[in-house]
Design a protein around this motif. Sequence first.
Motif, PDB file in Angstrom:
ATOM      1  N   UNK A 196       0.800  -1.223   0.000  1.00 49.65           N
ATOM      2  CA  UNK A 196       0.000   0.000   0.000  1.00 49.65           C
ATOM      3  C   UNK A 196       0.835   1.277   0.000  1.00 49.65           C
ATOM      4  N   UNK A 197       2.146   1.131   0.135  1.00 55.01           N
ATOM      5  CA  UNK A 197       2.981   2.313   0.196  1.00 55.01           C
ATOM      6  C   UNK A 197       3.152   2.815   1.616  1.00 55.01           C
ATOM      7  N   UNK A 198       3.848   3.930   1.745  1.00 59.18           N
ATOM      8  CA  UNK A 198       4.077   4.504   3.070  1.00 59.18           C
ATOM      9  C   UNK A 198       2.802   5.167   3.583  1.00 59.18           C
ATOM     10  N   UNK A 199       2.835   5.483   4.837  1.00 57.00           N
ATOM     11  CA  UNK A 199       1.701   6.190   5.437  1.00 57.00           C
ATOM     12  C   UNK A 199       0.598   5.300   5.935  1.00 57.00           C
ATOM     13  N   UNK A 200       0.794   3.972   5.974  1.00 53.99           N
ATOM     14  CA  UNK A 200      -0.239   3.104   6.543  1.00 53.99           C
ATOM     15  C   UNK A 200      -0.347   3.376   8.035  1.00 53.99           C
ATOM     16  N   UNK A 201      -1.521   3.195   8.594  1.00 48.59           N
ATOM     17  CA  UNK A 201      -1.751   3.418  10.025  1.00 48.59           C
ATOM     18  C   UNK A 201      -1.689   2.098  10.764  1.00 48.59           C
ATOM     19  N   UNK A 202      -1.024   2.119  11.913  1.00 44.41           N
ATOM     20  CA  UNK A 202      -0.914   0.938  12.771  1.00 44.41           C
ATOM     21  C   UNK A 202      -1.524   1.274  14.125  1.00 44.41           C
ATOM     22  N   UNK A 203      -2.582   0.576  14.508  1.00 41.94           N
ATOM     23  CA  UNK A 203      -3.227   0.765  15.806  1.00 41.94           C
ATOM     24  C   UNK A 203      -2.825  -0.407  16.696  1.00 41.94           C
TER      25      UNK A 203
END
Length: 827
Positions: A255-262
């Motif tokens: 998905x590329x950079x900037x994915x969110x990790x919770x």
Amino acid sequence: MTARDQPLLLGVRHHGPGSARAVRAVLERYEPPAVLIEGPPEADALVALAADEAMRPPVALLAHVPADPGRAAFWPLAEFSPEWVAIRWALAHDVPVRFIDLPAAHSLAMGEGEGDGGEEAEGGGSRGAVSAGRGEADARTAGPDQPADADAAPTPAPDRAVEARIDPVAVLAEAAGYDDPERWWEDVIEHRAHGHRPGNGGGSGLTGEDPLAPFEALAEAMTALREAYGVGGHDRDLVREAHMRLRLRDARREFGEGVAVVCGAWHVPALARRTTVTADRQLLKGLPKVKPEVTWVPWTHRRLSRRSGYGAGISSPGWYGHLFSAPDRPIERWMTKVAGLLREEDYAVSSAHVIEAVRLADALAVMRGRPLAGLAEAGDAVRAVLGEGSDAPSALIHDRLVVGDVLGEVPESAPAVPLQRDIARSQRSLRLKPEAAERELDLDLRKETDAGRSRLLHRLRLLGVPWGEPARTRASTGTFRESWRLRWEPELSVRAAEAGIWGTTVEAAATAKARSDAVGTSTLADVTALAERCLLAALPDALPVVMRVLTDRAALDADVGHLAQALPALVRSVRYGDVRGTDAAALGEVATGLAERVFVGLPPACTGLDADGAADMRNHLDATHHAVGLLDEVPADRPGGLRERWAGVLRKLAEREPVPGLLRGRAVRLLLDDGRLAPEDAERLMGLALSAGTPPAEAAGWIEGFAGGDAGGLLLVHDERLLALVDGWLADVPADAFTDVLPLLRRTFAEYDAGVRRTLGELVRRGPAGATGTAAARGDQEAAIPGFGPGLDRDRAAAVLPTLRALLGLPEGMDSTQDTNRTGVAG
């Protein structure tokens, strides 16, 4: 939208409303291309169900092993859980969602000694995964003041040393000068969305700042803690974090950079740290593995509040839900809820009370240096203003609002084992909806729907799914009445999954389980209890196996105590069979044969017993007497009926000297109650038992057996001759033996009601009633009866006749003489 060249690492407190609001703000600002969530990757296929309109939190992901149903783990999610908020945001914006924690296939397999199974610090919150080891609620979970994040694994192996774990929130709170970690977390995180000084008109504490700033600050704090403490006793985190990093790398490539990790705040430094793929894979090499199944199940606020078993360790889920859902003025809205609840419970609460309670809570927050009044300030204000200084409303508010009875819902399309689906179908067809709040259910077995409900509840109890527990109430008198106490607990979903190995429907599974239990049951009493449960659950296909085992056990067991213990359950089964339309003739034959064996073996078994043995045998004596009274008479071709032969056994016991006094007295009492012993004969036997030649302890035991129970006290009240015998014997007890018999006598007379004891004391104080005996001899019905007043007041007795006439349905024209003769009021 702001472009990012690094992942959004959102370290949260699991089940924290402040964290949930902050996560939503970050997602709205940055619109990541994908959302990664700490949870089992096997649940990726189930994420879409979270958007279903029928899905209502609190819910939980359940992972269990079909081949070993005792291995199971939950990941609870409430509406205020950051993970749930992230999932719903992603589904609403068509953004992919992935779970990145260690697969349940490994974590469940590691439960038996490979993993430490302990709790994990998660920024002060409780981890989503809560374990069920071997079907027992034995996994540990943490509260706000404990290390949180129970791993998805059962309790650790006992031989593994577990390093002391740290609570990062407690460390941070202490550094900030707080003595309460929960209060620090509320002030810094939970109240940010409503952050304002009391009285300033509200406003958002997040206004004008980057919503990512709190997460960056928390990540910096956790980094410092991990540098100081290492993993802090959470060794298993190294494996979990290695898997998270691998999944994060895969997501960045996709998905590329900037994915969110919770994820839990404790993990953020590990996910930000640079490592090699080889190193991470090496940590995962050789992990044990099982094949689990994952589904959604309903959860409850009450379960979220528990700090052991299947709970999540949140002490106030209702309060957290309120903080999350209140758009502004949370204290004002909370006090309004409290006032509404108290008014429903008939407390006098006005609008002025609410206004003053809000003012007091705000004032307490200012005095304590808090940015917003919290639950402690609200509770103090409620106690002082709405409760007017009383603690009585606090327990109600805590149970109904602070915790709450919210039960989540899961759509029918969620995966489930066939047995769970059959349970759901039965619940719908019988209109018996699962509820988190405990409630009473009264059933009339003569009605088809109520009979079906009874069968379902009994079958589920036999399967180890105790949704309902039998309750005794006034409405439950009679064999056609049943009362139940119902409460649906989340772990019942696991119990149902475990029971799925017995069959695909409730009836088939309960039948197979009953057959297996019958073969594996060792004692006669257990088999008879199982037979009774089969009749209650209407399992005719299981009865042949149970009856065969029962007959074999009864033939081989020579212990009279075991036989007497098993008889009552058999007799109840015969009666239940009649009421429920079940053929219990075979059980009746076994019960009759069992009773006859008890008759033969009981007299020899009652000799040579010590005090404890005599007490146990008295219980068997009472149980057998009650059971024989319920059994029908045997056919006429047999010599004598059961009740007549039982009376003969009691006569033998009453007159047999080697039998302990406790049992001889009890036998006399049972014969007297049944009308098979004349009062004169009872007086004679009592006189012999209380004679001077009888040891005082033996005589006291006889009195306990004869006069024990409240009915025994009434017997002494109405029969002055028996009371005089007891009084005379007690007066003649030697001083050196009195202290030995006193505990026995106190135990006997302590069972009487206060009124009975008071009447007995008055009768003894008055002494022998010679006048009464003389009056009775001449038939004077007006004579005074000691303890009951001077005599009959006919005018007062006549005043109740109109009421009695209405109750008995007597004609209005009947004169007073007919009334008194019919009712017996005039004697």
